[in-house]
Design a protein around this motif. Structure first.
Motif, PDB file in Angstrom:
ATOM      1  N   LEU A   1      12.295   0.769  11.543  1.00  0.00           N
ATOM      2  CA  LEU A   1      12.047   0.230  10.189  1.00  0.00           C
ATOM      3  C   LEU A   1      10.556  -0.043   9.972  1.00  0.00           C
ATOM      4  CD1 LEU A   1      14.812  -2.346   9.165  1.00  0.00           C
ATOM      5  CD2 LEU A   1      13.724  -0.667   7.682  1.00  0.00           C
ATOM      6  N   LEU A   2       9.904  -0.568  11.011  1.00  0.00           N
ATOM      7  CA  LEU A   2       8.474  -0.875  10.898  1.00  0.00           C
ATOM      8  C   LEU A   2       7.652   0.384  10.622  1.00  0.00           C
ATOM      9  CD1 LEU A   2       7.770  -3.481  13.725  1.00  0.00           C
ATOM     10  CD2 LEU A   2       7.350  -3.811  11.293  1.00  0.00           C
ATOM     11  N   GLU A   3       8.123   1.511  11.161  1.00  0.00           N
ATOM     12  CA  GLU A   3       7.356   2.767  11.024  1.00  0.00           C
ATOM     13  C   GLU A   3       7.937   3.680   9.955  1.00  0.00           C
ATOM     14  OE1 GLU A   3       4.554   3.222  12.461  1.00  0.00           O
ATOM     15  OE2 GLU A   3       4.731   1.340  13.574  1.00  0.00           O
TER      16      GLU A   3
ATOM     17  N   LEU B   1       9.971   3.513   3.543  1.00  0.00           N
ATOM     18  CA  LEU B   1      10.080   2.113   3.109  1.00  0.00           C
ATOM     19  C   LEU B   1       8.843   1.777   2.267  1.00  0.00           C
ATOM     20  CD1 LEU B   1      11.918  -0.396   3.513  1.00  0.00           C
ATOM     21  CD2 LEU B   1      10.474  -1.013   5.456  1.00  0.00           C
ATOM     22  N   ALA B   2       9.060   1.557   0.966  1.00  0.00           N
ATOM     23  CA  ALA B   2       7.919   1.378   0.057  1.00  0.00           C
ATOM     24  C   ALA B   2       7.194   0.057   0.296  1.00  0.00           C
ATOM     25  CB  ALA B   2       8.386   1.455  -1.389  1.00  0.00           C
ATOM     26  N   ARG B   3       7.936  -0.946   0.752  1.00  0.00           N
ATOM     27  CA  ARG B   3       7.322  -2.265   0.937  1.00  0.00           C
ATOM     28  C   ARG B   3       7.549  -2.737   2.361  1.00  0.00           C
ATOM     29  NH1 ARG B   3       8.805  -5.038  -4.953  1.00  0.00           N
ATOM     30  NH2 ARG B   3       7.109  -4.007  -6.061  1.00  0.00           N
ATOM     31  N   PRO B   4       6.802  -2.164   3.286  1.00  0.00           N
ATOM     32  CA  PRO B   4       7.047  -2.435   4.708  1.00  0.00           C
ATOM     33  C   PRO B   4       6.485  -3.783   5.158  1.00  0.00           C
ATOM     34  CG  PRO B   4       5.143  -1.015   4.468  1.00  0.00           C
ATOM     35  CD  PRO B   4       5.684  -1.238   3.068  1.00  0.00           C
ATOM     36  N   PRO B   5       7.086  -4.381   6.187  1.00  0.00           N
ATOM     37  CA  PRO B   5       6.456  -5.531   6.825  1.00  0.00           C
ATOM     38  C   PRO B   5       5.337  -5.063   7.762  1.00  0.00           C
ATOM     39  CG  PRO B   5       8.592  -5.073   7.831  1.00  0.00           C
ATOM     40  CD  PRO B   5       8.376  -4.017   6.791  1.00  0.00           C
ATOM     41  N   PHE B   6       4.403  -5.974   8.047  1.00  0.00           N
ATOM     42  CA  PHE B   6       3.313  -5.644   8.972  1.00  0.00           C
ATOM     43  C   PHE B   6       3.776  -5.781  10.412  1.00  0.00           C
ATOM     44  CE2 PHE B   6      -0.543  -6.990  11.376  1.00  0.00           C
ATOM     45  CZ  PHE B   6      -1.308  -5.848  11.183  1.00  0.00           C
TER      46      PHE B   6
ATOM     47  N   GLY C   1       8.784  -9.953   4.874  1.00  0.00           N
ATOM     48  CA  GLY C   1       8.003 -10.196   6.076  1.00  0.00           C
ATOM     49  C   GLY C   1       7.194 -11.471   5.976  1.00  0.00           C
ATOM     50  N   GLN C   2       6.613 -11.869   7.075  1.00  0.00           N
ATOM     51  CA  GLN C   2       5.787 -13.065   7.252  1.00  0.00           C
ATOM     52  C   GLN C   2       6.679 -14.321   7.301  1.00  0.00           C
ATOM     53  OE1 GLN C   2       2.655 -13.844   7.922  1.00  0.00           O
ATOM     54  NE2 GLN C   2       1.583 -11.900   7.679  1.00  0.00           N
TER      55      GLN C   2
ATOM     56  N   PHE D   1       6.887  -9.918  -2.060  1.00  0.00           N
ATOM     57  CA  PHE D   1       6.061  -8.910  -1.389  1.00  0.00           C
ATOM     58  C   PHE D   1       4.575  -9.224  -1.584  1.00  0.00           C
ATOM     59  CE2 PHE D   1       4.292  -4.494  -0.872  1.00  0.00           C
ATOM     60  CZ  PHE D   1       4.491  -4.455   0.497  1.00  0.00           C
TER      61      PHE D   1
ATOM     62  N   GLN E   1       3.795 -11.917   0.829  1.00  0.00           N
ATOM     63  CA  GLN E   1       3.782 -11.340   2.185  1.00  0.00           C
ATOM     64  C   GLN E   1       2.438 -10.665   2.465  1.00  0.00           C
ATOM     65  OE1 GLN E   1       7.140  -8.728   3.142  1.00  0.00           O
ATOM     66  NE2 GLN E   1       5.704  -7.326   4.127  1.00  0.00           N
TER      67      GLN E   1
ATOM     68  N   LEU F   1      -0.290 -13.270   2.999  1.00  0.00           N
ATOM     69  CA  LEU F   1      -0.227 -13.904   4.317  1.00  0.00           C
ATOM     70  C   LEU F   1      -0.714 -12.952   5.403  1.00  0.00           C
ATOM     71  CD1 LEU F   1       3.116 -15.885   3.940  1.00  0.00           C
ATOM     72  CD2 LEU F   1       0.792 -16.779   3.893  1.00  0.00           C
TER      73      LEU F   1
ATOM     74  N   TYR G   1      -2.181  -0.231   7.542  1.00  0.00           N
ATOM     75  CA  TYR G   1      -1.066  -0.885   6.845  1.00  0.00           C
ATOM     76  C   TYR G   1      -1.320  -0.972   5.340  1.00  0.00           C
ATOM     77  CZ  TYR G   1       2.184  -4.498   5.302  1.00  0.00           C
ATOM     78  OH  TYR G   1       3.138  -5.195   4.604  1.00  0.00           O
TER      79      TYR G   1
ATOM     80  N   ARG H   1      -1.111   2.351   3.690  1.00  0.00           N
ATOM     81  CA  ARG H   1       0.292   2.762   3.566  1.00  0.00           C
ATOM     82  C   ARG H   1       0.982   2.056   2.401  1.00  0.00           C
ATOM     83  NH1 ARG H   1       4.682   0.782   8.033  1.00  0.00           N
ATOM     84  NH2 ARG H   1       6.579   1.495   6.959  1.00  0.00           N
TER      85      ARG H   1
ATOM     86  N   GLY I   1       2.465   3.883  -0.848  1.00  0.00           N
ATOM     87  CA  GLY I   1       3.900   3.774  -1.076  1.00  0.00           C
ATOM     88  C   GLY I   1       4.286   3.081  -2.372  1.00  0.00           C
TER      89      GLY I   1
END
Lengths: 238, 238
Positions: A45-47, A51-56, A69-70, B94, B97, B100, B147, B150, B154
């Motif tokens: 999921l991270l990579e 996913l348009a709004r990925p977590p870091f 995320g966060q 988002f 996120q 942060l 990041y 990306r 995205g």
């Protein structure tokens, strides 16, 4: 809907702040990376380029289609949804302010054993860690504890909670920080105990809440260890 | 009502993220510590025992009776009030996120020159700073830039903004981070430029917004220097 918590499966780490909120809220969730093949799903999921709004980085929470995320942001979300934050504007923002201050303390606690780089082993930065930990214990830890003690003492609704008359996610997080720091720095924390009775009473009160007590006694909770944020190295705890 | 921003008067620092939001929103504010006697007022507020909900450190914002601390929290507040954040739940969380994540990057940039203790001079931690900065430039900076590139690529509404089709406080903050890192690490940032055209285009687009351009040309904006978060020490920029 069941929440999906995505976090490293072998440490309490930052994921624990989210777990405590989910447990206290009494909502169903899966600790994904602790299930079979779950860590691979988390990393995928991270990579995931789609996913348009990925977590870091972990932790992140899947709530239906939302991926959040966060740590502090996840708690902001859960706090709104599950009554773990005040409804008033002033209360909401103060709770989040406290959470972000706790996040700063957590990052500083982490950097006591990794002052140079997260990509290096502790053993490769031991000399620097001793210097940083000495400052943390002498100046930063007392400063944060004085602050949280002052906030509890100043709460017009009573010193049982950081904000208002009911439990918030910031109370849960302060519990976890006290527990983590006691594990990592037992000597330094013994010295803090005298001056900060309200913070320590808050820790004990949170630990005794029925859902939290049940969680702490379960195998859903991971013990502290020397791969996490709060690590015990005797040489850093003078 | 005029907002009161409380922050150290001699550096852009974390206060700058708040200033950019206030300037873009076009709302009246006083930069308190830069007025006569203002820094003393700021320090008195921090230590004011009668303040039930104190901030831990600058920056903090006074909005009428509200006192709001923590940079990202202040932006959350201003974003809701002044249209600098999406209205949708997904967009709101988002944006926060991302903020942060930017805060984490800012803390890491700070620690390149202060890896041991904020209470010590740079000169007292130069050797450690060289080690930490080398890792920051080699692994952390590229990871953050990948990041954000990306995220921009995205964005279903186009790569002009981090979230949705309109400017948010996260865009303003990413602008400031790019500016700060260019000041602190010109060589490392020149290398980043090639792989991250969207991030750099965002920087230029924010700088060209009428209110931001007017602010940058005014004496309300403080220049970077070697007392702030983003410092240029040639020996740290290899």
């Amino acid at each position: 809907m069941r929440y999906e918590l995505h976090y490293w499966p072998s440490i309490p780490g930052r994921g624990e702040f989210v777990r405590l909120a989910l447990e206290e809220a009494g909502v169903p969730y899966v600790d994904v990376a602790r299930t079979r093949g779950g860590q691979e799903r988390m990393l995928a999921l991270l990579e995931d380029g789609a996913l348009a709004r990925p977590p870091f980085a972990p932790p992140f929470l899947k709530a239906g289609k939302l991926v959040i995320g966060q740590t502090a942001n996840i708690l902001l979300f859960l706090g709104e949804r599950h009554g773990l934050a005040p409804k008033s504007e002033a209360g909401r923002f103060f709770t989040h302010q406290l959470q972000l201050t706790i996040a700063d303390l957590v990052a500083e606690a982490h950097d006591t054993h990794h002052p140079i780089a997260g990509s290096l082993y502790y053993e490769d930065q031991r000399a620097e860690a001793k210097r940083r930990a000495a400052d943390f214990v002498a100046t930063r830890l007392p400063k944060y504890f004085r602050y949280f003690e002052r906030v509890l003492a100043g709460n017009a609704a009573g010193a049982a909670h950081l904000v208002g008359a009911r439990l918030t996610y910031a109370d849960l997080s302060l519990f976890q920080v006290v527990a983590g720091l006691r594990y990592a720095f037992p000597k330094a924390m013994a010295r803090q105990a005298k001056g900060h009775p309200l913070v320590l009473a808050l820790h004990d009160r949170v630990a005794a809440r029925p859902r939290i007590a049940a969680y702490l006694a379960s195998d859903r909770q991971l013990p502290f260890n020397e791969q996490g944020i709060f690590r015990h190295y005797a040489e850093l705890d003078r």
